[in-house]
Design a protein around this motif. Structure first.
Motif, PDB file in Angstrom:
ATOM      1  N   ILE A  99       0.831  -1.205   0.000  1.00 26.38           N
ATOM      2  CA  ILE A  99       0.000   0.000   0.000  1.00 26.38           C
ATOM      3  C   ILE A  99       0.863   1.252   0.000  1.00 26.38           C
ATOM      4  O   ILE A  99       0.586   2.224  -0.708  1.00 26.38           O
ATOM      5  N   LEU A 100       1.961   1.225   0.783  1.00 28.65           N
ATOM      6  CA  LEU A 100       2.855   2.380   0.848  1.00 28.65           C
ATOM      7  C   LEU A 100       3.929   2.355  -0.234  1.00 28.65           C
ATOM      8  O   LEU A 100       4.692   3.315  -0.379  1.00 28.65           O
ATOM      9  N   GLY A 101       4.010   1.224  -0.980  1.00 27.86           N
ATOM     10  CA  GLY A 101       4.969   1.134  -2.066  1.00 27.86           C
ATOM     11  C   GLY A 101       6.408   1.027  -1.601  1.00 27.86           C
ATOM     12  O   GLY A 101       7.309   1.630  -2.197  1.00 27.86           O
ATOM     13  N   ILE A 102       6.633   0.260  -0.532  1.00 27.31           N
ATOM     14  CA  ILE A 102       7.981   0.116   0.018  1.00 27.31           C
ATOM     15  C   ILE A 102       8.305  -1.360   0.230  1.00 27.31           C
ATOM     16  O   ILE A 102       7.409  -2.213   0.221  1.00 27.31           O
ATOM     17  N   GLU A 103       9.596  -1.637   0.422  1.00 32.43           N
ATOM     18  CA  GLU A 103      10.036  -2.999   0.680  1.00 32.43           C
ATOM     19  C   GLU A 103       9.820  -3.342   2.163  1.00 32.43           C
ATOM     20  O   GLU A 103       9.730  -2.468   3.006  1.00 32.43           O
ATOM     21  N   ARG A 104       9.793  -4.632   2.470  1.00 29.64           N
ATOM     22  CA  ARG A 104       9.586  -5.064   3.851  1.00 29.64           C
ATOM     23  C   ARG A 104      10.722  -4.629   4.770  1.00 29.64           C
ATOM     24  O   ARG A 104      10.516  -4.430   5.951  1.00 29.64           O
ATOM     25  N   GLY A 105      11.900  -4.492   4.250  1.00 41.18           N
ATOM     26  CA  GLY A 105      13.027  -4.090   5.079  1.00 41.18           C
ATOM     27  C   GLY A 105      13.234  -2.587   5.132  1.00 41.18           C
ATOM     28  O   GLY A 105      14.288  -2.116   5.576  1.00 41.18           O
ATOM     29  N   ALA A 106      12.227  -1.817   4.699  1.00 42.13           N
ATOM     30  CA  ALA A 106      12.352  -0.352   4.660  1.00 42.13           C
ATOM     31  C   ALA A 106      12.551   0.217   6.063  1.00 42.13           C
ATOM     32  O   ALA A 106      12.000  -0.300   7.043  1.00 42.13           O
ATOM     33  N   SER A 107      13.342   1.278   6.165  1.00 37.09           N
ATOM     34  CA  SER A 107      13.584   1.932   7.454  1.00 37.09           C
ATOM     35  C   SER A 107      12.369   2.756   7.858  1.00 37.09           C
ATOM     36  O   SER A 107      11.480   3.018   7.035  1.00 37.09           O
ATOM     37  N   GLN A 108      12.351   3.186   9.133  1.00 38.14           N
ATOM     38  CA  GLN A 108      11.238   4.011   9.606  1.00 38.14           C
ATOM     39  C   GLN A 108      11.178   5.336   8.864  1.00 38.14           C
ATOM     40  O   GLN A 108      10.099   5.873   8.611  1.00 38.14           O
ATOM     41  N   GLU A 109      12.328   5.862   8.494  1.00 42.13           N
ATOM     42  CA  GLU A 109      12.362   7.116   7.746  1.00 42.13           C
ATOM     43  C   GLU A 109      11.761   6.925   6.357  1.00 42.13           C
ATOM     44  O   GLU A 109      11.042   7.794   5.848  1.00 42.13           O
ATOM     45  N   GLU A 110      12.019   5.772   5.739  1.00 40.98           N
ATOM     46  CA  GLU A 110      11.436   5.479   4.418  1.00 40.98           C
ATOM     47  C   GLU A 110       9.929   5.295   4.520  1.00 40.98           C
ATOM     48  O   GLU A 110       9.179   5.686   3.612  1.00 40.98           O
ATOM     49  N   LYS A 121       3.794  -2.728  16.737  1.00 39.05           N
ATOM     50  CA  LYS A 121       2.741  -3.201  15.825  1.00 39.05           C
ATOM     51  C   LYS A 121       3.348  -3.766  14.545  1.00 39.05           C
ATOM     52  O   LYS A 121       2.836  -4.737  13.975  1.00 39.05           O
ATOM     53  N   ARG A 122       4.440  -3.156  14.103  1.00 37.12           N
ATOM     54  CA  ARG A 122       5.079  -3.639  12.877  1.00 37.12           C
ATOM     55  C   ARG A 122       5.651  -5.038  13.083  1.00 37.12           C
ATOM     56  O   ARG A 122       5.556  -5.902  12.201  1.00 37.12           O
ATOM     57  N   GLU A 123       6.249  -5.261  14.264  1.00 38.86           N
ATOM     58  CA  GLU A 123       6.797  -6.584  14.559  1.00 38.86           C
ATOM     59  C   GLU A 123       5.702  -7.645  14.575  1.00 38.86           C
ATOM     60  O   GLU A 123       5.878  -8.755  14.071  1.00 38.86           O
ATOM     61  N   GLN A 124       4.543  -7.305  15.163  1.00 34.91           N
ATOM     62  CA  GLN A 124       3.423  -8.245  15.188  1.00 34.91           C
ATOM     63  C   GLN A 124       2.905  -8.514  13.784  1.00 34.91           C
ATOM     64  O   GLN A 124       2.590  -9.655  13.428  1.00 34.91           O
ATOM     65  N   TYR A 125       2.818  -7.464  12.983  1.00 30.93           N
ATOM     66  CA  TYR A 125       2.331  -7.619  11.614  1.00 30.93           C
ATOM     67  C   TYR A 125       3.276  -8.492  10.790  1.00 30.93           C
ATOM     68  O   TYR A 125       2.855  -9.371  10.034  1.00 30.93           O
ATOM     69  N   ASP A 126       4.588  -8.238  10.947  1.00 26.94           N
ATOM     70  CA  ASP A 126       5.577  -9.026  10.215  1.00 26.94           C
ATOM     71  C   ASP A 126       5.553 -10.488  10.644  1.00 26.94           C
ATOM     72  O   ASP A 126       5.826 -11.388   9.846  1.00 26.94           O
ATOM     73  N   ARG A 127       5.211 -10.717  11.909  1.00 27.51           N
ATOM     74  CA  ARG A 127       5.230 -12.083  12.441  1.00 27.51           C
ATOM     75  C   ARG A 127       3.964 -12.862  12.121  1.00 27.51           C
ATOM     76  O   ARG A 127       4.014 -14.022  11.716  1.00 27.51           O
ATOM     77  N   PHE A 128       2.788 -12.215  12.302  1.00 29.04           N
ATOM     78  CA  PHE A 128       1.529 -12.945  12.182  1.00 29.04           C
ATOM     79  C   PHE A 128       0.746 -12.629  10.906  1.00 29.04           C
ATOM     80  O   PHE A 128      -0.209 -13.322  10.581  1.00 29.04           O
ATOM     81  N   GLY A 129       1.088 -11.557  10.224  1.00 31.30           N
ATOM     82  CA  GLY A 129       0.325 -11.181   9.053  1.00 31.30           C
ATOM     83  C   GLY A 129      -0.949 -10.473   9.422  1.00 31.30           C
ATOM     84  O   GLY A 129      -1.180 -10.121  10.575  1.00 31.30           O
ATOM     85  N   HIS A 130      -1.804 -10.244   8.424  1.00 25.17           N
ATOM     86  CA  HIS A 130      -3.046  -9.508   8.678  1.00 25.17           C
ATOM     87  C   HIS A 130      -4.142 -10.443   9.144  1.00 25.17           C
ATOM     88  O   HIS A 130      -4.083 -11.646   8.899  1.00 25.17           O
ATOM     89  N   VAL A 131      -5.173  -9.929   9.795  1.00 26.66           N
ATOM     90  CA  VAL A 131      -6.307 -10.725  10.264  1.00 26.66           C
ATOM     91  C   VAL A 131      -7.274 -10.966   9.126  1.00 26.66           C
ATOM     92  O   VAL A 131      -7.266 -10.260   8.113  1.00 26.66           O
TER      93      VAL A 131
END
Length: 369
Positions: free
Chosen positions: A8-19, A58-68
């Motif tokens: 949705i944001l058009g970024i890679e999964r490893g993107a920094s917080q600034e990105e 929240k990002r760590e949880q999302y990366d770990r469990f995915g979306h509901v």
């Protein structure tokens, strides 16, 4: 169908917080509903993605469990049931566990019953400056009259370049495009009870509802800087140890013109070698000779002001006798009158006697004294 917040944001999964932040600002500016060609649905989707990915937990949880799951959950739990909540065999089986992440049951019920109150509370004192508490030490004699005490305070002060507004001089302070000036955005939580919305501080403007067009070069947009201020603290007569004086608006400067905090000055009265204070009264012990105690006389005793006080001692005064001297104590904090002085007389027994003193005492003993 699950949502891919990174896509949705058009970024890679490893993107920094600034990105993450840069991508959000670019897209939010493009799709803001108030702009020509804006898309409210797309804007909300972008904001939801940012709220998750901009929060480390929240990002760590999302990366770990995915979306509901967005559809109807198992066993009639309703929209928003998270399949990752099941651990082990199956429904009701060993290992079954609900995972609320950072959103606990107390938060859940709080949203049901107090969501309106929380939204209003979040708007208050967002930019208020921090309260400061300091301690000043004074002598007992300082309590006899009001005076001013100079102190140096290290604290946040208003930025002189931007006058506390946070923006470069000559630039505008504009409404936050993320929250539309509200200072809060709605966050959606999917739980076993369904989808619940609650309000959180806007991550873009930090709850202020407005942001400077160009941040001040000195304070970096905060409207305040670290500094030092010399103050003269008015200390009223009669103040006692442990008392706290409150000075409204003398604490740290608020962010971007926010309300200043308060200053709390705690008083500590240093111990005195002669006088002991009890409330507004003072006590002291004075040694006297046997002859004065027996025959009586006049005795000069110290006063708080430094002047001697004449105390008349009647004949036959016993050791431990306490005399009251009115209105020679501490001024009352209320401003009406003073406390009293209490003088305890202690008859001293001489340890070393001259030959003549011994002869006289022998004669007194012969007389029955």
């Amino acid at each position: 169908m699950t949502k891919d917040y990174y896509q949705i944001l058009g970024i890679e999964r490893g993107a920094s917080q600034e990105e993450v932040k840069k991508a959000y600002r670019r897209l939010a500016h493009k799709y803001h509903p108030d702009k020509k060609g804006g898309d409210e649905k797309k804007f909300k989707e972008i904001s939801e993605a940012y709220q998750i990915l901009n929060d480390k937990g929240k990002r760590e949880q999302y990366d770990r469990f995915g979306h509901v799951f967005e559809g109807q959950g198992p066993a009639g739990f309703g929209e928003g049931f998270d399949s990752s909540a099941f651990q082990g065999a199956g429904f009701g089986g060993q290992g079954f566990n609900f995972d609320f992440g950072s959103f606990g049951m107390e938060d859940l019920f709080d949203q049901f019953f107090n969501s309106g109150d929380n939204r209003e509370k979040g708007k208050k004192n967002i930019n208020r400056g921090r309260d400061i508490e300091v301690e000043i030490k004074i002598d007992l004699k300082d309590t006899l009259q009001s005076f001013e005490k100079k102190i140096n305070l290290a604290k946040k002060i208003v930025c002189s370049r931007c006058a506390g507004l946070g923006g470069e001089p000559g630039t505008k302070i504009k409404e936050c495009f993320s929250c539309r000036g509200e200072g809060q955005v709605q966050q959606i939580k999917r739980t076993i009870f369904g989808t619940i919305g609650h309000y959180v501080l806007c991550p873009e403007c930090k709850g202020e509802g407005k942001i400077p067009e160009n941040a001040c070069n000195v304070c970096k947009g905060e409207g305040r800087i670290a500094g030092e201020e010399q103050m003269e603290i008015p200390v009223p007569a009669g103040v006692d140890s442990g008392q706290v004086l409150k000075f409204v608006g003398q604490g740290e400067a608020g962010k971007r013109g926010g309300k200043k905090g308060n200053l709390y000055v705690r008083i500590f009265v240093l111990p005195n070698s002669v006088f002991q204070r009890k409330g507004d009264d003072i006590y002291l012990a004075i040694p006297i000779s046997f002859s004065i105690a027996a025959l009586g006389g006049e005795l000069e005793i110290p006063g708080l002001e430094g002047k001697k006080i004449l105390l008349k001692i009647p004949n036959g005064t016993e050791s431990g006798k306490i005399f009251k001297i009115s209105d020679k104590g501490i001024p009352r904090f209320s401003g009406w009158g003073r406390g009293n002085m209490y003088v305890e007389l202690l008859v001293q027994t001489p340890k070393k006697l001259s030959k003549k003193q011994k002869e006289l005492l022998e004669k007194l003993r012969e007389e029955g004294l």
